[in-house]
Design an enzyme around this catalytic site. Structure first.
Site, PDB file in Angstrom:
ATOM      1  N   GLY A   1       2.560   2.252  -2.931  1.00 23.85           N
ATOM      2  CA  GLY A   1       2.804   2.713  -4.296  1.00 23.85           C
ATOM      3  C   GLY A   1       3.415   1.654  -5.201  1.00 23.85           C
TER       4      GLY A   1
ATOM      5  N   PHE B   1      -2.764   9.024 -11.797  1.00 20.60           N
ATOM      6  CA  PHE B   1      -3.794   8.285 -11.057  1.00 20.60           C
ATOM      7  C   PHE B   1      -5.017   8.039 -11.942  1.00 20.60           C
ATOM      8  CE2 PHE B   1      -7.469   8.082  -8.189  1.00 20.60           C
ATOM      9  CZ  PHE B   1      -7.087   6.996  -7.413  1.00 20.60           C
TER      10      PHE B   1
ATOM     11  N   TYR C   1       6.539   7.888  -2.044  1.00 20.65           N
ATOM     12  CA  TYR C   1       5.253   8.125  -2.714  1.00 20.65           C
ATOM     13  C   TYR C   1       5.009   9.629  -2.776  1.00 20.65           C
ATOM     14  CZ  TYR C   1       0.112   7.789  -3.264  1.00 20.65           C
ATOM     15  OH  TYR C   1      -1.187   7.910  -3.691  1.00 20.65           O
TER      16      TYR C   1
ATOM     17  N   TRP D   1       0.336  -7.850 -13.111  1.00 26.03           N
ATOM     18  CA  TRP D   1       1.021  -8.952 -12.409  1.00 26.03           C
ATOM     19  C   TRP D   1       1.731  -9.881 -13.380  1.00 26.03           C
ATOM     20  CZ3 TRP D   1      -4.318  -8.095 -11.858  1.00 26.03           C
ATOM     21  CH2 TRP D   1      -5.154  -8.973 -12.564  1.00 26.03           C
TER      22      TRP D   1
ATOM     23  N   LYS E   1       0.791  -1.228   0.000  1.00 26.75           N
ATOM     24  CA  LYS E   1       0.000   0.000   0.000  1.00 26.75           C
ATOM     25  C   LYS E   1       0.830   1.288   0.000  1.00 26.75           C
ATOM     26  CE  LYS E   1      -3.209  -1.043  -0.701  1.00 26.75           C
ATOM     27  NZ  LYS E   1      -3.410  -1.627  -2.054  1.00 26.75           N
TER      28      LYS E   1
ATOM     29  N   HIS F   1       7.075  -7.403  -2.048  1.00 27.30           N
ATOM     30  CA  HIS F   1       6.808  -6.685  -0.797  1.00 27.30           C
ATOM     31  C   HIS F   1       7.732  -7.194   0.310  1.00 27.30           C
ATOM     32  CE1 HIS F   1       3.201  -4.803  -2.278  1.00 27.30           C
ATOM     33  NE2 HIS F   1       2.493  -5.902  -2.347  1.00 27.30           N
TER      34      HIS F   1
ATOM     35  N   TRP G   1       5.189 -10.819  -8.920  1.00 25.17           N
ATOM     36  CA  TRP G   1       5.633 -10.781  -7.509  1.00 25.17           C
ATOM     37  C   TRP G   1       6.345 -12.104  -7.211  1.00 25.17           C
ATOM     38  CZ3 TRP G   1       1.960  -7.320  -8.830  1.00 25.17           C
ATOM     39  CH2 TRP G   1       1.826  -6.154  -8.060  1.00 25.17           C
TER      40      TRP G   1
ATOM     41  N   ARG H   1      -7.913   3.838  -5.005  1.00 21.10           N
ATOM     42  CA  ARG H   1      -8.951   4.344  -4.107  1.00 21.10           C
ATOM     43  C   ARG H   1      -8.998   5.869  -4.179  1.00 21.10           C
ATOM     44  NH1 ARG H   1      -9.268   5.830   1.275  1.00 21.10           N
ATOM     45  NH2 ARG H   1      -7.008   5.991   1.174  1.00 21.10           N
ATOM     46  N   LYS H   2      -8.022   6.543  -3.572  1.00 22.23           N
ATOM     47  CA  LYS H   2      -8.005   8.016  -3.630  1.00 22.23           C
ATOM     48  C   LYS H   2      -6.728   8.541  -4.279  1.00 22.23           C
ATOM     49  CE  LYS H   2     -10.958   9.497   0.169  1.00 22.23           C
ATOM     50  NZ  LYS H   2     -10.977  10.231   1.438  1.00 22.23           N
ATOM     51  N   GLY H   3      -5.610   7.873  -3.987  1.00 23.19           N
ATOM     52  CA  GLY H   3      -4.346   8.281  -4.596  1.00 23.19           C
ATOM     53  C   GLY H   3      -3.889   9.662  -4.174  1.00 23.19           C
TER      54      GLY H   3
ATOM     55  N   SER I   1      -4.730   3.107   3.671  1.00 22.78           N
ATOM     56  CA  SER I   1      -4.872   2.393   2.413  1.00 22.78           C
ATOM     57  C   SER I   1      -4.985   0.883   2.672  1.00 22.78           C
ATOM     58  CB  SER I   1      -3.658   2.705   1.527  1.00 22.78           C
ATOM     59  OG  SER I   1      -3.801   2.114   0.271  1.00 22.78           O
TER      60      SER I   1
END
Ligand code: A3P
Length: 286
Positions: free
Chosen positions: A47, A221, A185, A73, A45, A100, A78, A249-251, A130
């Protein structure tokens, strides 16, 4: 999809869906970096998808065809995910990879490789918010409960991929190596064009002004929110409950102010100070 359960590997929580101890051990001890690999390392979460998209666009000199036609992906697998590792192993070089993982679980082969590593950090209060919303949408993640409950789990590192503090501090230990690039970010938000130019320089990739404009535009975004190959809209309903929210979502920076009470924010600050004592780096959120 199985009932939500996590397992612990070397003290870090992982969902039982998509992850196995065998693959995590393979990643750490056997996976071999190639010198032309590019690896995007991000705590969840913070970036991950944004940096992936930027790296993909730079690789294709700003041409958005790849990012619009191939799922993210598959473009940047990943390595800690079982299926992601299979993709990584058959990826024609030069590979673009994601993870991650905290430093202690990262492939040891990095120590003898010139692979380029990008590490993106984000204000942990925004990461928390997030992560909270994202957890509600992913069926393999535990329901986060209330913000108060999730705040405690987050601050105690009882979330997948472990403690934000340990992740960032662990990766900061690598920061003086020539093949690692640190960014936040918040820097991407503040100056995406300048950040893309810096990333290109680090990669040794020369893009002209129009090509850089195209990277910036296509990694915005709004473009990513509408790109079905990057926005998770293609994820199966049994993995993601699309009625509960979106990846994009909002960025924005500072959404934590809409979620945390003054008391919660002060508590967060105290835990932050304790955990980050001695860290010689100033972040945009400090
Ligand atoms: P919010 O939930 O705060 O909106 P990750 O990719 O590591 O899972 O992180 C997801 C977060 O990055 C989400 O944050 C998402 O909106 C944000 N994000 C993704 N692409 C972005 C972009 N192009 N610009 C700004 N934020 C972006």
């Amino acid at each position: 999809m199985s009932e939500v359960t996590y397992f612990t590997h070397k003290g870090i929580l992982f969902p039982i869906d998509f992850y196995t101890t065998e693959n995590l051990l393979y990643v750490e001890n056997e996976f071999q970096f190639l010198d032309d690999d590019v690896m995007n390392v991000v705590y969840p979460k913070s970036g991950t998808h944004w940096m992936s998209e930027i790296l993909c666009l730079i690789r294709h000199e700003g041409d958005p065809t790849w990012v619009r036609n191939v799922n993210l992906w598959n473009r940047t697998p990943w390595i800690e995910v079982v299926e992601g590792m299979k993709l990584a192993l058959k990826y024609p070089p030069p590979r673009l990879l994601n993870t991650h993982l905290p430093i202690q679980l990262f492939p040891k082969s990095i120590l003898h490789s010139k692979a380029k590593i990008f590490y993106t950090a984000r204000n942990p209060k925004d990461v928390l918010v997030s992560f909270y919303h994202f957890s509600k949408t992913q069926r393999y993640l535990k329901d986060p409960g209330t913000v108060e409950e999730f705040l405690e789990e987050f601050l105690n590192g009882k979330v997948i991929f472990g403690s934000w503090f340990d992740h960032v501090k662990g990766w900061l230990e690598m920061k003086d190596r020539a093949n690692i690039f640190f960014i936040t970010y918040e820097e991407l938000q503040q100056d995406l064009r300048g950040s893309v130019e810096r990333i290109c320089r680090f990669l040794g990739k020369e893009l002209n002004s129009q090509q850089i404009d195209s990277v910036v535009e296509n990694a915005s975004f709004h473009k990513m929110k509408d790109n079905k190959m990057s926005n998770f809209s293609q994820i199966a309903d049994d993995v993601m409950d699309h009625t509960k929210g979106k990846l994009m979502r909002k960025g924005i920076c500072g959404d934590w102010k809409n979620h945390l009470t003054v008391a919660q924010s002060e508590h967060f600050d105290r835990v932050y100070q304790e955990n980050m004592r001695g860290v010689k780096m100033t972040f945009p959120w400090d």
